[in-house]
Scaffold this motif. Structure first.
Motif, short mmCIF file in Angstrom:
data_model
loop_
_atom_site.label_atom_id
_atom_site.label_comp_id
_atom_site.label_asym_id
_atom_site.label_seq_id
_atom_site.Cartn_x
_atom_site.Cartn_y
_atom_site.Cartn_z
N VAL A 397 0.83 -1.20 0.00
CA VAL A 397 0.00 0.00 0.00
C VAL A 397 0.87 1.26 0.00
N LEU A 398 1.91 1.26 0.82
CA LEU A 398 2.82 2.40 0.87
C LEU A 398 3.58 2.58 -0.44
N LEU A 399 3.97 1.47 -1.05
CA LEU A 399 4.67 1.55 -2.34
C LEU A 399 3.78 2.15 -3.42
N GLY A 400 2.48 1.85 -3.36
CA GLY A 400 1.55 2.42 -4.32
C GLY A 400 1.53 3.94 -4.23
N THR A 401 1.53 4.45 -3.01
CA THR A 401 1.53 5.90 -2.81
C THR A 401 2.85 6.51 -3.27
N ILE A 402 3.95 5.84 -2.98
CA ILE A 402 5.28 6.35 -3.36
C ILE A 402 5.44 6.41 -4.87
N ILE A 403 5.00 5.37 -5.57
CA ILE A 403 5.11 5.34 -7.03
C ILE A 403 4.28 6.46 -7.65
N ALA A 404 3.06 6.67 -7.14
CA ALA A 404 2.23 7.77 -7.64
C ALA A 404 2.89 9.12 -7.38
N LEU A 405 3.52 9.26 -6.24
CA LEU A 405 4.19 10.51 -5.89
C LEU A 405 5.40 10.77 -6.77
N LEU A 406 6.10 9.71 -7.15
CA LEU A 406 7.25 9.88 -8.04
C LEU A 406 6.83 10.54 -9.35
N TYR A 407 5.69 10.09 -9.87
CA TYR A 407 5.18 10.70 -11.10
C TYR A 407 4.75 12.14 -10.86
N ARG A 408 3.88 12.33 -9.87
CA ARG A 408 3.24 13.64 -9.71
C ARG A 408 4.20 14.72 -9.19
#
Length: 499
Positions: A397-408
């Protein structure tokens, strides 16, 4: 006057968040020790759901804030009244749906979420947790926006801090007196109602000219739907984790997440209060003087980012020693996990790296132009988190947030610099690269050469050691960054010594 307001905002925000942090450390431990991890997990997940229900306010709140900067800077009272009149009508229309959402949530949550807690208990806990917020939303949401735009956010903070202190003291007394969780949440509801009185008294005294019955200026807040999309994206990356864990894991896992989130959200809330204390200056400066605005932007971006890195470097070093002390005596699952600390630090560093440029988008009103990018961030976050939770649980779950943040994060940096500020993004990336390198070097150095020699067996020893290390780490960050950007250093120095 402006410097005094900034100082008041920062001081009240900092003290308020520190008090909230200390009380926030005490209460979850008391709930876990008294009622168990499941009740603590319930309260945490309920609070997060109310953040989503608060989306009814999110779009119009930011849109109104952005619209108010110019008339407040030029003291155009008629414009202020017409903007807030439109905002008031929006709050009245959506207030009914807010109340309905609270009632439906109270009924449906205990039906769909697997737990060992009774229906009546969950229903009443959810009801008392939300009704107070509905009343404040309906009557005083618009006034909070006015105070923040006018540089008087410290009033909002002070009222919230006083309410938090009273509520927390009542909760602690009720726990020791043997009352159940329903009675404890009812005390929260009563204290929340008192905020209505405090706000009304101050507004009537400070803004006697305020008239919200004038012709509403709906055009001024016309971007509220685009703003809502941005706010939804923000809430997804900051709150979806706990919702997904609630749905696909048990409440004990939610409790573990909330303990870690307690540490990092406390830091981010302190930083956010400082950020909110300063951003109104940028908003008003943008409306008055673009040349000066750019100087403020460079200075703000550098030192606010540096402050974030100082705080999260401290968290990286001292989170595990703190958690070992805090969770001592817990009989539930393992609460001390280095991987979780690293993931939370990575997540918050990404947020810190984009905060300054994200505020530029808000101040200049580029909401519609960037809304599709925000939607894509949400899609990435939800998709990866939903897949990751099945394979890696809380880590996924945390990795999902981190990956989205890398893009945005990269998208916001590039858009704000290229499309709004008309400059290269190198200035922003240089700040990030320098401070990430400093964080790694400081962490490795302290882990090998400092931490083994510190006494960290009690809270007193831990906080004393952390305070000393914070001074050293803070000086390292400030000196190196100031040397690399001497123009920003000279500008902030001129603001400090200016008469």
């Amino acid at each position: 006057m402006k410097r005094r307001q900034v100082f008041s905002n920062i001081l009240s925000g900092f003290l308020g968040q520190v008090i909230t942090l200390l009380l926030g450390i005490i209460l979850p431990r008391l709930f876990i020790m008294t009622f168990g991890s499941e009740i603590n997990g319930l309260l945490s997940s309920v609070n997060q759901v109310y953040v989503y229900i608060g989306l009814l306010e999110a779009g119009v709140g930011t849109a109104t804030l952005q619209a108010l900067y110019k008339p407040i800077a030029s003291q155009e009272k008629d414009s202020i009244n017409s903007i807030l009149s439109a905002t008031k009508m929006y709050y009245y229309k959506t207030g009914f749906f807010y109340g309905l959402a609270v009632l439906l949530f109270a009924i449906l949550y205990p039906i769909f979420v697997s737990n060992e807690i009774g229906f009546t208990t969950i229903f009443l806990v959810i009801l008392f947790s939300g009704l107070g917020n509905v009343i404040i939303y309906f009557f005083h949401g618009k006034y909070k926006i006015l105070l923040n735009a006018d540089g008087r956010g410290y009033i909002v903070t002070n009222i919230a801090t006083i309410s938090t202190i009273i509520t927390s003291i009542l909760k602690i007394i009720l726990i020791f007196k043997g009352f159940d969780v329903v009675a404890i949440q009812f005390s929260f509801f009563i204290v929340t109602l008192l905020q209505v009185v405090f706000f009304q008294v101050y507004i009537n005294k400070r803004y006697q000219w305020l008239d919200l019955n004038v012709e509403p200026n709906f055009q001024a807040i016309s971007q509220k739907n685009s703003v809502l999309i941005h706010q939804l994206s923000y809430l997804i990356f900051s709150n979806t984790d706990i919702i997904i864990l609630t749905l696909f894991c048990d409440l004990r896992i939610v409790s573990i997440y909330t303990i870690y989130n307690l540490v990092f959200s406390s830091i981010s809330n302190i930083l956010a209060s400082i950020n909110g204390s300063i951003v109104y200056v940028l908003g008003q400066e943008y409306a008055k003087n673009l040349k000066n605005f750019m100087k403020y932007v460079n200075c703000y971006e550098l030192y606010y980012t540096v402050l974030n890195f100082i705080c999260y470097t401290m968290a990286l070093i001292f989170a595990i020693p703190f958690l070992k002390l805090y969770t001592n005596g817990f009989n539930d699952p393992q609460y001390v996990d280095v991987i979780l600390v690293i993931l939370f630090v990575a997540l918050n560093v990404l947020v810190a790296s984009r905060t300054a440029m994200s505020n530029i988008i808000n101040i200049t009103g580029h909401f519609k132009e960037t809304q599709n990018r925000a939607i894509f961030e949400s899609v990435i976050n939800l998709t990866v988190s939903l897949i990751g939770v099945h394979f890696f649980g809380i880590y996924g779950v945390l990795l999902g947030t981190i990956i989205a943040l890398l893009y945005r994060t990269n998208d916001i940096i590039l858009y704000s610099n290229h499309k709004i500020l008309n400059r290269s993004a190198f200035h922003t990336y240089k700040i990030i690269i320098v401070n990430v390198a400093l964080m790694i070097l400081i962490y490795v150095g302290f882990q090998n050469m400092v931490l083994p020699f510190l006494l960290l067996d009690t809270y007193t020893e831990l906080f004393a050691s952390a305070a000393l290390c914070a001074i050293i780490i803070g000086l390292i960050y400030i000196v190196i960054n100031s040397l690399l950007d001497r123009d920003s250093f000279r500008f902030v120095l001129s603001l400090v010594v200016k008469k």
